[in-house]
Design an enzyme around this catalytic site. Structure first.
Site, short mmCIF file in Angstrom:
data_model
loop_
_atom_site.label_atom_id
_atom_site.label_comp_id
_atom_site.label_asym_id
_atom_site.label_seq_id
_atom_site.Cartn_x
_atom_site.Cartn_y
_atom_site.Cartn_z
N HIS A 23 -120.64 15.20 74.08
CA HIS A 23 -120.11 14.20 74.89
C HIS A 23 -119.39 13.13 74.12
O HIS A 23 -120.01 12.76 73.25
CB HIS A 23 -121.20 13.53 76.01
CG HIS A 23 -121.77 14.58 76.67
ND1 HIS A 23 -121.22 15.02 77.87
CD2 HIS A 23 -122.92 15.29 76.52
CE1 HIS A 23 -122.10 16.04 78.35
NE2 HIS A 23 -123.04 16.02 77.57
N TYR A 32 -113.38 6.74 76.98
CA TYR A 32 -113.14 8.01 76.26
C TYR A 32 -112.42 8.12 75.33
O TYR A 32 -112.19 9.03 74.64
CB TYR A 32 -112.78 9.07 77.51
CG TYR A 32 -113.82 9.35 78.78
CD1 TYR A 32 -115.12 9.62 78.33
CD2 TYR A 32 -113.49 8.78 80.08
CE1 TYR A 32 -115.73 9.98 79.37
CE2 TYR A 32 -114.30 9.14 80.88
CZ TYR A 32 -115.63 9.55 80.70
OH TYR A 32 -116.41 9.74 81.75
O1 CA2 Z 1 -118.45 11.69 77.91
C1 CA2 Z 1 -118.31 12.63 78.18
O2 CA2 Z 1 -117.69 13.53 77.51
C2 CA2 Z 1 -118.47 13.22 79.52
O3 CA2 Z 1 -118.83 14.90 79.33
C3 CA2 Z 1 -117.14 12.94 80.06
C4 CA2 Z 1 -117.25 13.51 81.45
C5 CA2 Z 1 -118.46 12.74 82.37
O4 CA2 Z 1 -118.58 13.23 83.72
C6 CA2 Z 1 -119.73 13.05 81.61
O5 CA2 Z 1 -120.77 12.27 82.27
C7 CA2 Z 1 -119.63 12.56 80.32
C8 CA2 Z 1 -116.01 13.02 82.28
C9 CA2 Z 1 -114.76 13.56 81.81
C10 CA2 Z 1 -113.56 13.03 82.48
O6 CA2 Z 1 -112.59 12.56 81.53
C11 CA2 Z 1 -111.57 12.01 82.00
C12 CA2 Z 1 -110.76 11.50 80.90
C13 CA2 Z 1 -109.82 10.54 81.07
C14 CA2 Z 1 -109.65 10.16 82.35
C15 CA2 Z 1 -110.31 10.29 83.57
C16 CA2 Z 1 -111.34 11.33 83.12
#
Ligand code: CA2
Length: 146
Positions: free
Chosen positions: A102, A25
């Protein structure tokens, strides 16, 4: 005359950005992303209102509230991407253009991250470009507004 206002909504766990899984991310925090969006929007002659919630109903309420106040909407539905009919229905009732963002490329990850229900309400989808995806979405909206 006031600038067109764009709602930027982020879903569950995105408040943790920059704290875990930077290889997926990125290192930017949500605050960093929101600051960059303010600057990008200003350069495009737009204004942004950024909100994040871990709650499905809150996101639905914010989409409803955005209906008559904003010219376009950017949403990263995060964990609600594949399962929230409620969020999809709210977005289908939104009259302006919607861009789904995303950070990661959900198509090259685990199968449960696709397909997106939300895409049915989106003019377009941007994924896999990390934090830059929000700026790309703002550019896309700038070209779509009347
Ligand atoms: O890639 C993306 O932006 C997502 O929407 C992020 C979601 C995931 O469930 C999608 O499949 C793709 C997850 C967000 C969680 O973000 C975190 C960031 C840092 C640490 C833990 C979680």
């Amino acid at each position: 005359m006031s600038l067109p206002l764009i709602a930027i909504l982020n879903g569950p766990n995105l408040n943790l950005l920059g704290q875990r899984e930077p290889e997926i991310y990125g290192h930017e925090t949500l605050g960093d992303i929101e600051t960059a969006c303010q600057a990008a929007a200003a350069a495009l002659g737009m204004a942004v209102e950024c909100r994040q919630s871990n709650c499905e109903g809150t996101l639905v309420t914010w989409v409803q509230e955005a209906r008559h106040r904003t010219a376009g909407l950017i949403i990263n539905p995060a964990g609600y991407t594949t399962c929230s009919v409620a969020l999809l229905d709210a977005l289908l009732a939104y009259p302006g253009p919607v861009v789904e963002v995303h950070l990661s490329n959900i198509h090259r990850r685990e199968a449960f991250r696709t397909p997106s229900l939300i895409s049915r309400a989106a003019q377009g989808v941007i994924c896999g470009f990390g934090a830059r995806g929000y700026g790309l979405a703002l550019h896309a909206l700038a070209g779509l507004l009347p």
